[in-house]
Design a protein around this motif. Structure first.
Motif, PDB file in Angstrom:
ATOM      1  N   ALA A   1       0.810  -1.210   0.000  1.00 38.86           N
ATOM      2  CA  ALA A   1       0.000   0.000   0.000  1.00 38.86           C
ATOM      3  C   ALA A   1       0.849   1.269   0.000  1.00 38.86           C
ATOM      4  CB  ALA A   1      -0.943  -0.004   1.205  1.00 38.86           C
ATOM      5  N   ILE A   2       1.926   1.290   0.781  1.00 41.53           N
ATOM      6  CA  ILE A   2       2.725   2.512   0.877  1.00 41.53           C
ATOM      7  C   ILE A   2       3.357   2.859  -0.459  1.00 41.53           C
ATOM      8  CG2 ILE A   2       4.801   1.275   1.688  1.00 41.53           C
ATOM      9  CD1 ILE A   2       5.326   3.781   3.459  1.00 41.53           C
ATOM     10  N   MET A   3       3.795   1.835  -1.216  1.00 35.16           N
ATOM     11  CA  MET A   3       4.353   2.086  -2.536  1.00 35.16           C
ATOM     12  C   MET A   3       3.290   2.623  -3.473  1.00 35.16           C
ATOM     13  SD  MET A   3       4.512   1.073  -5.944  1.00 35.16           S
ATOM     14  CE  MET A   3       4.073  -0.671  -6.136  1.00 35.16           C
ATOM     15  N   VAL A   4       2.137   1.977  -3.473  1.00 31.08           N
ATOM     16  CA  VAL A   4       1.069   2.383  -4.385  1.00 31.08           C
ATOM     17  C   VAL A   4       0.654   3.828  -4.124  1.00 31.08           C
ATOM     18  CG1 VAL A   4      -1.349   1.988  -4.986  1.00 31.08           C
ATOM     19  CG2 VAL A   4       0.223   0.050  -4.807  1.00 31.08           C
ATOM     20  N   VAL A   5       0.494   4.185  -2.864  1.00 34.19           N
ATOM     21  CA  VAL A   5       0.082   5.553  -2.520  1.00 34.19           C
ATOM     22  C   VAL A   5       1.165   6.554  -2.907  1.00 34.19           C
ATOM     23  CG1 VAL A   5      -0.455   7.110  -0.616  1.00 34.19           C
ATOM     24  CG2 VAL A   5      -1.476   4.832  -0.685  1.00 34.19           C
ATOM     25  N   ASP A   6       2.424   6.243  -2.581  1.00 38.83           N
ATOM     26  CA  ASP A   6       3.519   7.169  -2.894  1.00 38.83           C
ATOM     27  C   ASP A   6       3.683   7.356  -4.404  1.00 38.83           C
ATOM     28  OD1 ASP A   6       4.015   7.496  -0.227  1.00 38.83           O
ATOM     29  OD2 ASP A   6       5.803   6.232  -0.170  1.00 38.83           O
ATOM     30  N   VAL A   7       3.609   6.253  -5.161  1.00 30.02           N
ATOM     31  CA  VAL A   7       3.764   6.354  -6.612  1.00 30.02           C
ATOM     32  C   VAL A   7       2.570   7.078  -7.230  1.00 30.02           C
ATOM     33  CG1 VAL A   7       3.851   5.035  -8.765  1.00 30.02           C
ATOM     34  CG2 VAL A   7       5.287   4.373  -6.838  1.00 30.02           C
ATOM     35  N   ARG A   8       1.376   6.773  -6.748  1.00 27.00           N
ATOM     36  CA  ARG A   8       0.186   7.470  -7.269  1.00 27.00           C
ATOM     37  C   ARG A   8       0.311   8.978  -7.073  1.00 27.00           C
ATOM     38  NH1 ARG A   8      -4.770   6.937  -3.596  1.00 27.00           N
ATOM     39  NH2 ARG A   8      -3.441   8.452  -2.531  1.00 27.00           N
ATOM     40  N   ASP A   9       0.706   9.404  -5.872  1.00 25.78           N
ATOM     41  CA  ASP A   9       0.844  10.834  -5.595  1.00 25.78           C
ATOM     42  C   ASP A   9       1.930  11.462  -6.460  1.00 25.78           C
ATOM     43  OD1 ASP A   9      -1.134  10.506  -3.721  1.00 25.78           O
ATOM     44  OD2 ASP A   9       0.205  10.612  -1.978  1.00 25.78           O
ATOM     45  N   LEU A  10       3.013  10.739  -6.665  1.00 29.09           N
ATOM     46  CA  LEU A  10       4.109  11.249  -7.483  1.00 29.09           C
ATOM     47  C   LEU A  10       3.668  11.400  -8.941  1.00 29.09           C
ATOM     48  CD1 LEU A  10       7.766   9.964  -7.237  1.00 29.09           C
ATOM     49  CD2 LEU A  10       6.740  10.493  -9.434  1.00 29.09           C
ATOM     50  N   LEU A  11       2.975  10.405  -9.448  1.00 24.66           N
ATOM     51  CA  LEU A  11       2.504  10.473 -10.839  1.00 24.66           C
ATOM     52  C   LEU A  11       1.565  11.654 -11.039  1.00 24.66           C
ATOM     53  CD1 LEU A  11       1.784   6.697 -11.582  1.00 24.66           C
ATOM     54  CD2 LEU A  11       3.728   8.048 -12.377  1.00 24.66           C
ATOM     55  N   ILE A  12       0.664  11.854 -10.084  1.00 22.33           N
ATOM     56  CA  ILE A  12      -0.269  12.977 -10.186  1.00 22.33           C
ATOM     57  C   ILE A  12       0.490  14.301 -10.157  1.00 22.33           C
ATOM     58  CG2 ILE A  12      -2.131  14.195  -8.983  1.00 22.33           C
ATOM     59  CD1 ILE A  12      -3.177  11.416  -8.120  1.00 22.33           C
ATOM     60  N   ALA A  13       1.497  14.390  -9.292  1.00 23.71           N
ATOM     61  CA  ALA A  13       2.300  15.614  -9.209  1.00 23.71           C
ATOM     62  C   ALA A  13       3.053  15.883 -10.508  1.00 23.71           C
ATOM     63  CB  ALA A  13       3.282  15.517  -8.048  1.00 23.71           C
ATOM     64  N   LYS A  14       3.348  14.829 -11.257  1.00 21.67           N
ATOM     65  CA  LYS A  14       4.059  14.983 -12.534  1.00 21.67           C
ATOM     66  C   LYS A  14       3.105  15.118 -13.721  1.00 21.67           C
ATOM     67  CE  LYS A  14       8.603  12.967 -11.588  1.00 21.67           C
ATOM     68  NZ  LYS A  14       9.402  13.980 -12.298  1.00 21.67           N
ATOM     69  N   GLY A  15       1.811  15.246 -13.443  1.00 22.71           N
ATOM     70  CA  GLY A  15       0.868  15.546 -14.505  1.00 22.71           C
ATOM     71  C   GLY A  15       0.087  14.384 -15.058  1.00 22.71           C
ATOM     72  N   VAL A  16       0.214  13.204 -14.453  1.00 27.27           N
ATOM     73  CA  VAL A  16      -0.566  12.054 -14.911  1.00 27.27           C
ATOM     74  C   VAL A  16      -1.973  12.163 -14.330  1.00 27.27           C
ATOM     75  CG1 VAL A  16      -0.777   9.542 -14.892  1.00 27.27           C
ATOM     76  CG2 VAL A  16       1.492  10.600 -15.081  1.00 27.27           C
ATOM     77  N   PRO A  17      -3.007  12.102 -15.157  1.00 27.00           N
ATOM     78  CA  PRO A  17      -4.380  12.198 -14.632  1.00 27.00           C
ATOM     79  C   PRO A  17      -4.704  11.040 -13.692  1.00 27.00           C
ATOM     80  CG  PRO A  17      -4.337  12.529 -17.020  1.00 27.00           C
ATOM     81  CD  PRO A  17      -2.977  12.033 -16.629  1.00 27.00           C
ATOM     82  N   TYR A  18      -5.470  11.338 -12.667  1.00 26.65           N
ATOM     83  CA  TYR A  18      -5.844  10.311 -11.689  1.00 26.65           C
ATOM     84  C   TYR A  18      -6.518   9.112 -12.350  1.00 26.65           C
ATOM     85  CZ  TYR A  18      -8.173   8.129  -7.695  1.00 26.65           C
ATOM     86  OH  TYR A  18      -8.613   7.218  -6.760  1.00 26.65           O
ATOM     87  N   GLU A  19      -7.343   9.382 -13.362  1.00 30.64           N
ATOM     88  CA  GLU A  19      -8.079   8.296 -14.014  1.00 30.64           C
ATOM     89  C   GLU A  19      -7.178   7.382 -14.839  1.00 30.64           C
ATOM     90  OE1 GLU A  19      -8.837  12.147 -16.407  1.00 30.64           O
ATOM     91  OE2 GLU A  19      -8.686  11.515 -14.297  1.00 30.64           O
TER      92      GLU A  19
END
Length: 226
Positions: free
Chosen positions: A200-218
């Protein structure tokens, strides 16, 4: 623990299967095989148990959808109930297995796969099912012997296969976590899906990082391992 009435319902969904093989592919990490009775889509999961005493656990299928055997990848949790018993199984023993299910499903479109540890399992199922064209795989692990199936993946994916190792160094490994590698990139494609599988910690950290770099949440699809 699930409520008694809830587990009773789940319990009826489990079927006895015979173990075909149980290979230790790395210290404490096993690839358990049974004969496949159901069709499935690469990326789906099964519920697995050794008895009807404790509720089953969920594991990603780790084999192609055209193979005769269905496999799961697991690591021993010494204080756990299930995995030490799974590790002791030999061909001919019986396990309890559900039908495959789940929505973490691969397809032939371009995508980025991001996994840590045994989270490689659904991506290996996609790979073995022929869904690796136009895919980039980023795999994180603590030690070099935890890059399961790396030889096959490296041969097929080439430069689209990136290993990130946080506790050992080698000339062909990125020295650090998956998040460190992603942070080192100037930009990430925003128009492709990112499949994440791991703790879970990896998934959350990577998700937040991707969003910060402009990847849409969807465009972020996640499967969490416990």
């Amino acid at each position: 623990m699930a409520k008694a009435e809830e587990y009773s319902k789940k319990d009826r969904e489990l079927f006895e299967e015979t173990v075909v093989s149980n290979e230790e592919i790395s210290p404490g990490v096993f690839l358990l095989s049974v004969n496949r009775r159901w069709d499935f889509q690469p990326g789906q999961v099964v519920k697995l148990a050794v008895d009807r005493v404790q509720p089953p656990r969920i594991y990603s299928i780790c084999s192609g959808n055209n193979e005769q055997e269905l496999r799961v990848l697991f690591n021993i949790k010494e204080d756990g109930y299930l995995t030490p018993k799974l590790a002791a199984l030999v061909p001919g023993d019986r396990v309890l297995l559900s039908e495959p299910y789940g929505g973490f499903i691969g397809n032939s479109k371009p995508a980025c796969w991001i996994a840590t540890g045994t989270g490689i399992a659904p991506f290996y199922a996609m790979f073995q099912s022929g869904l690796f064209a136009n895919k980039r795989l980023i795999h994180g692990a603590s030690y070099q012997n935890q890059f399961y199936f790396e030889d096959e993946l490296d041969r097929a994916l080439g430069t689209n296969y990136q290993r990130c190792c946080s506790r050992e160094q080698s000339c062909d490994l990125f020295p650090g976590r998956v998040t460190d590698y992603l942070n080192s990139l100037d930009e990430l494609p925003a128009d492709v899906p990112y499949y994440l599988c791991g703790k879970a910690i990896m998934v959350v950290d990577v998700r937040d990082l991707l969003i910060a770099k402009g990847v849409p949440y969807e465009n972020i699809i996640a499967e969490i391992y416990f």
